[in-house]
Enzyme design. Structure first.
Site, PDB file in Angstrom:
ATOM      1  N   ASP A  13       9.129  -4.096  31.637  1.00  5.28           N
ATOM      2  CA  ASP A  13       8.187  -3.451  30.920  1.00  5.28           C
ATOM      3  C   ASP A  13       8.964  -2.176  30.819  1.00  5.28           C
ATOM      4  O   ASP A  13       9.036  -1.329  31.645  1.00  5.28           O
ATOM      5  CB  ASP A  13       6.882  -3.396  31.529  1.00  5.28           C
ATOM      6  CG  ASP A  13       5.905  -2.243  30.880  1.00  5.28           C
ATOM      7  OD1 ASP A  13       6.093  -1.806  29.926  1.00  5.28           O
ATOM      8  OD2 ASP A  13       4.998  -1.857  31.463  1.00  5.28           O
ATOM      9  N   LYS A  93      11.035   6.689  22.111  1.00  2.74           N
ATOM     10  CA  LYS A  93      10.449   5.486  21.922  1.00  2.74           C
ATOM     11  C   LYS A  93      10.244   5.197  20.493  1.00  2.74           C
ATOM     12  O   LYS A  93      10.287   4.110  19.690  1.00  2.74           O
ATOM     13  CB  LYS A  93       9.318   5.092  22.947  1.00  2.74           C
ATOM     14  CG  LYS A  93       9.211   3.529  23.265  1.00  2.74           C
ATOM     15  CD  LYS A  93       8.361   3.171  24.282  1.00  2.74           C
ATOM     16  CE  LYS A  93       8.000   1.842  24.168  1.00  2.74           C
ATOM     17  NZ  LYS A  93       6.954   1.476  25.166  1.00  2.74           N
ATOM     18  N   GLU A 198       4.039  -6.347  24.283  1.00  2.00           N
ATOM     19  CA  GLU A 198       3.382  -5.774  25.727  1.00  2.00           C
ATOM     20  C   GLU A 198       2.121  -6.705  25.816  1.00  2.00           C
ATOM     21  O   GLU A 198       1.687  -6.975  26.953  1.00  2.00           O
ATOM     22  CB  GLU A 198       3.402  -4.197  25.596  1.00  2.00           C
ATOM     23  CG  GLU A 198       4.566  -3.566  25.842  1.00  2.00           C
ATOM     24  CD  GLU A 198       4.461  -2.272  25.503  1.00  2.00           C
ATOM     25  OE1 GLU A 198       3.430  -1.635  25.359  1.00  2.00           O
ATOM     26  OE2 GLU A 198       5.739  -1.508  25.540  1.00  2.00           O
ATOM     27  N   ASP A 223      -4.678  -2.226  25.190  1.00  3.87           N
ATOM     28  CA  ASP A 223      -3.544  -1.499  26.209  1.00  3.87           C
ATOM     29  C   ASP A 223      -3.539  -0.221  25.560  1.00  3.87           C
ATOM     30  O   ASP A 223      -2.799  -0.099  24.567  1.00  3.87           O
ATOM     31  CB  ASP A 223      -2.507  -2.435  25.924  1.00  3.87           C
ATOM     32  CG  ASP A 223      -1.187  -1.824  26.740  1.00  3.87           C
ATOM     33  OD1 ASP A 223      -1.328  -0.694  27.278  1.00  3.87           O
ATOM     34  OD2 ASP A 223      -0.080  -2.480  26.580  1.00  3.87           O
TER      35      ASP A 223
END
Ligand code: AMP
Length: 536
Positions: A13, A93, A198, A223
């Site tokens: 992850d 990211k 994810e 999430d």
């Protein structure tokens, strides 16, 4: 999917704030989460540059207060960012797979303290100082440093070489962001078997742990992490098969946004109390941001907390109290946005909220009580599933998939069918002659279509046009300039019909690995051309 390498197979992850790695242990029939050199199961997604070396993970985190301006990381100590939306690593990211000229990159750049320049192939390069020299890194090179650190920890723990990996990405990542993440894996020395969304990974972990009651279930995975917000709506069947119905979320929404609103609130408080402005002082802001992030977490378990920082600025001690209510008020528009996205995801997945069996919370920011209350209300008082270990669930799901893809669990390989969806719409550029609009996106595969899929659509060339240029785009913009160009090809020597135009059949096919094939055929002559776009 790539070929299997020779070493151990893991799932990672690659989180905005922390990263976590797991390995499927066939003998134990479960995943083992792998500790780093400090014995911690999660490793800060953080890279620091100083006068002597590059530090990654815990080492980078430990020196943050001494070297804040050269530490690229995800949970906010990075200073002059106040007023911006997030911290450096999450920006990295976000930057990954972007083109320098994209409007979002320029919007973000206005608030970044670090220099971003146009690098090779129009991609952004991040400029930092290492050993007294200026160095430029592509976003994927910085992500690769974190992945390499995780690889080394796994090799140390397992006592064997680790070659193959499944890496998780936010569900909302575009094609090029996925490509860049895969590249980061390759730079780190991995054979990237697959990228997985994810929330899908979280659902696999949840599904595998809870498949004892043998009935199909619709699961919504919510999430909300540090920098990104992902929702996945899935059907998990009794054999463990997973069918993703829709994904949603926001690549620019997460816990760091809540930290920034608190910091900005404190800057105002400081001004009011001490008539001084700390917003231009990186060290003061770094300390304030750490304190605000902690206060935010405190407010998940208490209704009132205080922030106290010695000698924050010009020798002045800063002290203030923040109530949960104030925190909720400051962030209410963000929280509303989360719920709106849940509604949109359900309607994309053509599901009523009453049909959802489980709402599974993942991501540190889903611990915020207000977020939980709003979700419960939205689902008419439904109890939320908070039992997942958010820090480990995503890596756990990735490791289960890695184990199955590698064939370690041959007997189970078949029963975990994973049907995913395409997160963004795919289409081609067209000019709409009737209304005089140029360069509009004509969607061929709408977002949230299940993959694999194949869709055909008829287009007509312009009158007297001998060559048709097909440009393939991804995104939700009405105009193609707001979307991402994936590739182009042309069909020349068209045979024009009696109207002076030509009828073309354009076919978009996405296979199970997310590889997109676009072909175009002139109906009258059978003239054909195509392009393959590799997604992962
Ligand atoms: P993740 O990316 O899932 O690790 O989430 C990290 C984010 O969750 C950071 O912004 C943290 O500040 C936030 N977070 C962690 N624990 C809590 C908590 N108890 N309450 C509110 N936010 C939290």
């Amino acid at each position: 999917m790539s070929q299997r390498g020779k070493g151990a197979v893991i799932g990672i992850d690659l989180g905005t704030t922390y990263s976590c790695a797991g390995v499927w242990i066939p003998k134990k029939n479960r995943v083992e989460i792998i500790p780093n050199e400090q014995g911690n199961k999660i490793t800060p997604s953080m890279v620091a540059f100083n006068d002597t070396e590059v530090l990654v993970g815990e080492g980078a985190k430990n020196q943050i207060s001494r070297n804040p301006t050269n530490t690229i990381y995800g949970n906010g100590n990075n200073i002059t960012l106040i007023g911006s939306e997030s911290s450096k690593f999450s920006d990295v990211k976000r930057l990954i797979g972007s083109k320098f000229d994209e409007p979002q990159v320029h919007k973000d750049m206005e608030s970044w303290p670090f220099k971003v320049i146009k690098g090779p192939s129009e991609k952004p390069s991040i400029v930092v100082e290492l050993k007294g020299e200026e160095k430029k890194f592509a976003p994927e090179e910085l992500s690769a440093m974190v992945l390499k650190k995780m690889k080394e920890a796994c090799e140390e723990f397992l006592g064997t070489e680790v070659t193959d990996v499944v890496i998780t990405v936010p569900a909302y990542f575009s094609n090029s962001q996925r490509e860049a993440t895969k590249k980061a894996g390759i730079i780190a020395g991995f054979n990237v078997m697959r990228l997985i969304n994810e929330p899908t990974a979280a659902a696999i972990a949840y599904g595998v742990d809870n498949m004892t009651d043998y009935k199909d279930k619709n699961i919504l995975v919510f999430d909300l992490g540090g920098g990104t917000f992902d929702i996945s709506l899935l059907k998990v069947d009794k054999t463990g098969g997973i069918d993703v119905k829709a994904v949603g979320g926001d690549t620019h929404l997460g816990g760091e946004d809540f930290d920034v609103t608190l910091v900005n609130h404190c800057i105002k408080e400081f001004k009011k109390k001490h008539n001084d402005d700390i917003s231009g002082n990186p060290k003061a802001l770094a300390r304030l941001k750490v304190a605000c992030e902690k206060a935010k977490r405190d407010l998940s378990s208490t209704t009132l907390t205080s922030i106290e920082i010695d000698c924050l600025y010009n020798g002045i001690e800063f002290s203030t109290k923040i109530s949960r209510g104030k925190f909720e008020e400051l962030n209410s528009s963000f929280f509303d946005k989360c719920i709106q996205q849940v509604g949109r995801c359900l309607s994309d997945g053509k599901m009523q909220k009453e049909e959802v069996d489980e709402v599974v919370l993942v991501g540190g920011s889903s611990r915020i009580p207000k977020v939980q209350r709003m979700l419960e209300d939205f689902f008419n008082g439904k109890k939320l599933c908070k039992s997942m270990n958010g820090d480990e669930a995503i890596a756990c799901g990735a490791a289960i998939l890695a184990g199955r893809l590698s064939g370690f669990e041959k007997e189970k390989k078949q029963d975990m069918v994973l049907l995913d969806v395409t997160p963004l719409s795919l289409g081609i550029a067209v000019d709409i002659v009737e209304i005089g609009e140029k360069d509009c996106m004509s969607v061929v595969i709408p977002r949230n279509s299940s993959i694999p899929t194949s869709v055909k659509k008829i287009f007509y060339s312009q009158v007297n046009q001998r060559t048709a240029r097909i440009s393939v785009y991804q995104g939700e913009g009405v105009k193609v300039k707001d979307n991402i160009l994936l590739g182009k090809f042309s069909l020349s020597s068209l045979t024009l019909g009696s109207n002076g135009d030509s009828e073309l059949e354009v076919c978009f096919t996405i296979d199970v690995n997310g590889i997109l094939l676009v072909s175009a055929e002139e109906m009258s002559s059978g003239l054909r051309n195509s392009i393959t776009i590799t997604k992962i």
